[in-house]
Design an enzyme around this catalytic site. Structure first.
Site, short mmCIF file in Angstrom:
data_model
loop_
_atom_site.label_atom_id
_atom_site.label_comp_id
_atom_site.label_asym_id
_atom_site.label_seq_id
_atom_site.Cartn_x
_atom_site.Cartn_y
_atom_site.Cartn_z
N ASP A 195 5.80 -8.44 -46.62
CA ASP A 195 7.14 -7.76 -46.97
C ASP A 195 8.25 -8.57 -46.71
O ASP A 195 8.44 -9.16 -45.53
CB ASP A 195 7.03 -6.57 -46.14
CG ASP A 195 8.35 -5.58 -46.45
OD1 ASP A 195 9.22 -5.85 -47.03
OD2 ASP A 195 7.97 -4.32 -46.26
N GLY A 241 3.05 -7.24 -50.05
CA GLY A 241 4.74 -7.15 -49.63
C GLY A 241 5.03 -5.76 -49.64
O GLY A 241 4.14 -4.90 -48.73
N HIS A 242 6.29 -5.26 -49.92
CA HIS A 242 6.95 -3.95 -49.47
C HIS A 242 6.04 -2.78 -50.20
O HIS A 242 6.50 -1.89 -49.50
CB HIS A 242 8.42 -4.39 -50.05
CG HIS A 242 9.12 -3.07 -49.54
ND1 HIS A 242 9.59 -3.10 -48.24
CD2 HIS A 242 9.86 -2.22 -50.26
CE1 HIS A 242 10.22 -1.91 -48.10
NE2 HIS A 242 10.36 -1.52 -49.27
N TRP A 243 5.74 -2.89 -51.37
CA TRP A 243 4.98 -1.82 -51.93
C TRP A 243 3.47 -1.59 -51.70
O TRP A 243 2.78 -1.60 -52.66
CB TRP A 243 5.63 -1.91 -53.45
CG TRP A 243 6.83 -1.77 -53.63
CD1 TRP A 243 7.91 -2.51 -53.90
CD2 TRP A 243 7.86 -0.26 -53.60
NE1 TRP A 243 9.07 -2.14 -54.14
CE2 TRP A 243 9.08 -0.69 -53.81
CE3 TRP A 243 7.31 0.85 -53.34
CZ2 TRP A 243 10.29 0.15 -53.87
CZ3 TRP A 243 8.36 1.85 -53.25
CH2 TRP A 243 9.67 1.48 -53.61
N VAL A 244 3.20 -1.35 -50.49
CA VAL A 244 1.79 -1.20 -50.19
C VAL A 244 1.09 -0.45 -51.06
O VAL A 244 -0.16 -0.55 -51.53
CB VAL A 244 1.76 -0.75 -48.46
CG1 VAL A 244 0.25 -0.73 -48.36
CG2 VAL A 244 2.36 -1.83 -47.70
#
Length: 75
Positions: A27, A54-57
């Site tokens: 992330d 990353g950020h959008w698991v």
């Protein structure tokens, strides 16, 4: 780090509910240390870190994310 939290740390320490924290290791927006800090503050919490994510698991690792959430809810 605590000063960056939007919720008072004392309130987080007092949460009575089981809490699942998920974080993508790669992330670029929220550092992993933030989730580690939350995990240490919330007594009854589980932290699951997704590698290669990353950020959008929930989007990047949808199948694994759903599995982790379902297992958490089932216990």
């Amino acid at each position: 780090m605590l000063e960056d939290l939007s919720t008072d740390p004392a309130k987080l320490r007092d949460l009575p509910h089981r809490t699942l924290i998920v974080h993508g290791r790669e992330d670029l927006f929220v550092p992993l240390t933030s989730s580690i800090e939350l995990n240490s503050l919330i007594k009854n919490s589980d932290l699951y870190v997704f590698g290669c994510c990353g950020h959008w698991v929930q989007v990047e690792q949808a199948e694994r994310f759903n599995s982790v959430v379902m297992e958490f809810l089932a216990t």
